[in-house]
Design a protein around this motif. Sequence first.
Motif, PDB file in Angstrom:
ATOM      1  N   TRP A 109     -15.142   1.660  43.009  1.00 25.32           N
ATOM      2  CA  TRP A 109     -15.400   3.071  43.332  1.00 25.32           C
ATOM      3  C   TRP A 109     -14.104   3.853  43.517  1.00 25.32           C
ATOM      4  O   TRP A 109     -14.039   5.043  43.207  1.00 25.32           O
ATOM      5  CB  TRP A 109     -16.266   3.162  44.583  1.00 25.32           C
ATOM      6  N   GLN A 110     -13.056   3.191  44.033  1.00 26.44           N
ATOM      7  CA  GLN A 110     -11.774   3.872  44.129  1.00 26.44           C
ATOM      8  C   GLN A 110     -11.227   4.234  42.754  1.00 26.44           C
ATOM      9  O   GLN A 110     -10.706   5.337  42.545  1.00 26.44           O
ATOM     10  CB  GLN A 110     -10.777   2.981  44.879  1.00 26.44           C
ATOM     11  N   ILE A 111     -11.359   3.320  41.803  1.00 25.86           N
ATOM     12  CA  ILE A 111     -10.895   3.593  40.436  1.00 25.86           C
ATOM     13  C   ILE A 111     -11.672   4.758  39.823  1.00 25.86           C
ATOM     14  O   ILE A 111     -11.094   5.655  39.198  1.00 25.86           O
ATOM     15  CB  ILE A 111     -11.018   2.331  39.573  1.00 25.86           C
ATOM     16  N   MET A 112     -12.989   4.749  39.997  1.00 22.41           N
ATOM     17  CA  MET A 112     -13.803   5.834  39.453  1.00 22.41           C
ATOM     18  C   MET A 112     -13.433   7.174  40.082  1.00 22.41           C
ATOM     19  O   MET A 112     -13.325   8.204  39.395  1.00 22.41           O
ATOM     20  CB  MET A 112     -15.286   5.547  39.666  1.00 22.41           C
ATOM     21  N   THR A 113     -13.213   7.185  41.389  1.00 24.75           N
ATOM     22  CA  THR A 113     -12.826   8.419  42.074  1.00 24.75           C
ATOM     23  C   THR A 113     -11.491   8.945  41.556  1.00 24.75           C
ATOM     24  O   THR A 113     -11.318  10.146  41.327  1.00 24.75           O
ATOM     25  CB  THR A 113     -12.754   8.175  43.587  1.00 24.75           C
ATOM     26  N   GLU A 114     -10.524   8.027  41.358  1.00 23.00           N
ATOM     27  CA  GLU A 114      -9.219   8.445  40.853  1.00 23.00           C
ATOM     28  C   GLU A 114      -9.319   8.986  39.431  1.00 23.00           C
ATOM     29  O   GLU A 114      -8.660   9.975  39.092  1.00 23.00           O
ATOM     30  CB  GLU A 114      -8.255   7.251  40.910  1.00 23.00           C
ATOM     31  N   GLN A 115     -10.138   8.350  38.602  1.00 22.62           N
ATOM     32  CA  GLN A 115     -10.292   8.840  37.228  1.00 22.62           C
ATOM     33  C   GLN A 115     -10.916  10.227  37.203  1.00 22.62           C
ATOM     34  O   GLN A 115     -10.493  11.097  36.433  1.00 22.62           O
ATOM     35  CB  GLN A 115     -11.139   7.857  36.425  1.00 22.62           C
ATOM     36  N   ARG A 116     -11.943  10.444  38.025  1.00 22.35           N
ATOM     37  CA  ARG A 116     -12.560  11.772  38.090  1.00 22.35           C
ATOM     38  C   ARG A 116     -11.563  12.816  38.584  1.00 22.35           C
ATOM     39  O   ARG A 116     -11.544  13.954  38.087  1.00 22.35           O
ATOM     40  CB  ARG A 116     -13.788  11.734  38.991  1.00 22.35           C
ATOM     41  N   ALA A 117     -10.752  12.445  39.569  1.00 22.47           N
ATOM     42  CA  ALA A 117      -9.771  13.398  40.090  1.00 22.47           C
ATOM     43  C   ALA A 117      -8.750  13.773  39.014  1.00 22.47           C
ATOM     44  O   ALA A 117      -8.374  14.947  38.879  1.00 22.47           O
ATOM     45  CB  ALA A 117      -9.067  12.805  41.311  1.00 22.47           C
ATOM     46  N   ARG A 118      -8.316  12.786  38.214  1.00 19.80           N
ATOM     47  CA  ARG A 118      -7.355  13.085  37.144  1.00 19.80           C
ATOM     48  C   ARG A 118      -7.972  13.981  36.073  1.00 19.80           C
ATOM     49  O   ARG A 118      -7.315  14.890  35.554  1.00 19.80           O
ATOM     50  CB  ARG A 118      -6.845  11.776  36.531  1.00 19.80           C
ATOM     51  N   LYS A 119      -9.239  13.731  35.746  1.00 23.86           N
ATOM     52  CA  LYS A 119      -9.897  14.570  34.742  1.00 23.86           C
ATOM     53  C   LYS A 119     -10.050  16.001  35.241  1.00 23.86           C
ATOM     54  O   LYS A 119      -9.844  16.964  34.497  1.00 23.86           O
ATOM     55  CB  LYS A 119     -11.267  13.986  34.396  1.00 23.86           C
ATOM     56  N   GLN A 120     -10.409  16.167  36.519  1.00 28.46           N
ATOM     57  CA  GLN A 120     -10.558  17.508  37.072  1.00 28.46           C
ATOM     58  C   GLN A 120      -9.224  18.235  37.106  1.00 28.46           C
ATOM     59  O   GLN A 120      -9.146  19.442  36.840  1.00 28.46           O
ATOM     60  CB  GLN A 120     -11.169  17.415  38.472  1.00 28.46           C
ATOM     61  N   GLU A 121      -8.152  17.513  37.432  1.00 33.07           N
ATOM     62  CA  GLU A 121      -6.824  18.132  37.431  1.00 33.07           C
ATOM     63  C   GLU A 121      -6.435  18.558  36.021  1.00 33.07           C
ATOM     64  O   GLU A 121      -5.844  19.629  35.814  1.00 33.07           O
ATOM     65  CB  GLU A 121      -5.798  17.157  37.999  1.00 33.07           C
ATOM     66  N   ALA A 122      -6.756  17.697  35.040  1.00 34.77           N
ATOM     67  CA  ALA A 122      -6.415  18.040  33.654  1.00 34.77           C
ATOM     68  C   ALA A 122      -7.212  19.245  33.166  1.00 34.77           C
ATOM     69  O   ALA A 122      -6.696  20.098  32.431  1.00 34.77           O
ATOM     70  CB  ALA A 122      -6.659  16.837  32.747  1.00 34.77           C
ATOM     71  N   LEU A 123      -8.472  19.362  33.556  1.00 35.93           N
ATOM     72  CA  LEU A 123      -9.291  20.506  33.160  1.00 35.93           C
ATOM     73  C   LEU A 123      -8.836  21.783  33.851  1.00 35.93           C
ATOM     74  O   LEU A 123      -8.868  22.873  33.280  1.00 35.93           O
ATOM     75  CB  LEU A 123     -10.759  20.233  33.476  1.00 35.93           C
ATOM     76  N   ALA A 124      -8.413  21.643  35.113  1.00 38.33           N
ATOM     77  CA  ALA A 124      -7.998  22.832  35.865  1.00 38.33           C
ATOM     78  C   ALA A 124      -6.628  23.336  35.432  1.00 38.33           C
ATOM     79  O   ALA A 124      -6.355  24.536  35.457  1.00 38.33           O
ATOM     80  CB  ALA A 124      -7.996  22.517  37.356  1.00 38.33           C
ATOM     81  N   ASP A 125      -5.744  22.407  35.028  1.00 40.67           N
ATOM     82  CA  ASP A 125      -4.385  22.802  34.660  1.00 40.67           C
ATOM     83  C   ASP A 125      -3.987  22.078  33.375  1.00 40.67           C
ATOM     84  O   ASP A 125      -3.193  21.143  33.390  1.00 40.67           O
ATOM     85  CB  ASP A 125      -3.418  22.449  35.792  1.00 40.67           C
ATOM     86  N   PRO A 126      -4.559  22.477  32.237  1.00 42.82           N
ATOM     87  CA  PRO A 126      -4.271  21.784  30.974  1.00 42.82           C
ATOM     88  C   PRO A 126      -2.825  21.982  30.541  1.00 42.82           C
ATOM     89  O   PRO A 126      -2.197  22.981  30.848  1.00 42.82           O
ATOM     90  CB  PRO A 126      -5.252  22.404  29.987  1.00 42.82           C
ATOM     91  N   VAL A 127      -2.328  20.983  29.819  1.00 42.15           N
ATOM     92  CA  VAL A 127      -0.961  21.078  29.301  1.00 42.15           C
ATOM     93  C   VAL A 127      -0.923  22.119  28.190  1.00 42.15           C
ATOM     94  O   VAL A 127      -1.812  22.134  27.330  1.00 42.15           O
ATOM     95  CB  VAL A 127      -0.512  19.694  28.751  1.00 42.15           C
TER      96      VAL A 127
END
Length: 367
Positions: A342-360
């Motif tokens: 569950w920690q891995i899943m939470t971290e992956q979701r957080a990274r995806k949300q960060e990428a969507l909020a602030d795309p390169v």
Amino acid sequence: MPIARQRVENGGFVLFLALASLGLLWIVTPYLGALFWALLAALLFQPLFQIVLERWPDRRNMAAALTLLIITVAVVIPALIIASLVVDQAAGVYEQMRSGQINFASYFQQVRDALPLRLRRMLDTSGFGSFEMAQARISQAVSNSVSMIARQALSIGANAAAFLLAFAVGLYVTFFLLRDGDRLGPTIVRALPLNPSIADRLAEKFCAVVRATLKGSGLVALAQGALGAVTFWIVGLPAALLWGMLMAIAALLPAIGPAIIWAPVAVYLFATGAIWQAIVVIASGVVVIGLADNLLRPMLVGRDAGIPDWLVLVTTLGGIEIAGLTGIVVGPMAGALFVTGWQIMTEQRARKQEALADPVPGASAIP
């Protein structure tokens, strides 16, 4: 090749692998316990194998055989001797319980009668149930613990051939896991249908929990159980080794610990007039046994299991209920893998949300 056909073939191959894995699991079910403990032994003693291998780098068979010999002499043989003594004492106590020579209810009654009158009335009128009810439950719990050890002993005795065969299989598999473990482990991790980083992290957590449970909690519990057995022997209690083993099992449980064994014994000794014996038990429990955990655990545990104490308690109790003594390791391992997943899943979701909020800039958004 058409895409539809490729998907069907891939799905058929996955189905074949699933059926083959389930079939293998079904075939080796009688030896799952032996295979599991062989795996644990190989993980725990892999550093020892590497030390031996440094002297004979081109003779892995000899290094594995010598490591297995050291394990047998230093661990297996003493464990079998202690287990036979504990089983003998458990069988003796069990027979005395059946014949009425040992009656835990009468012992609790003696403790109650020795209490002040006001305290006896408080116990009898408390909202937690009558003293007789608590007496019956505690007596039943102690009796069931001793009876379980006796029944396991009789079961092993009645199936001595099967036990010896499983034991031999465990040693045989341990040899190959020691010899090839440093190669086999990474191969299995790479074969898992998971992202390599996730597979590596889960494998690392698995090894950490096994080592923390066996090298840390297990050895600390054995040390506390041995100290308790010596204490009970000094004060003259019968079956001291049996109660020391029960104390070692209790020491594996957070928030419970060996005090659940030695504290009632001290109360009983006080109630029956054995003052100096009770003082020795309390002093040993608080000073010697209580400090053993704080002194030994930091030296023995390299990496903690990384899960809360309450989850360790629940998973250990559940593991013992389902798998017996093997559950001492299986329970916390399941809890640690659950938390890590569950920690891995939470971290992956957080990274995806960060990428969507602030795309390169110039990069496409992650779907």
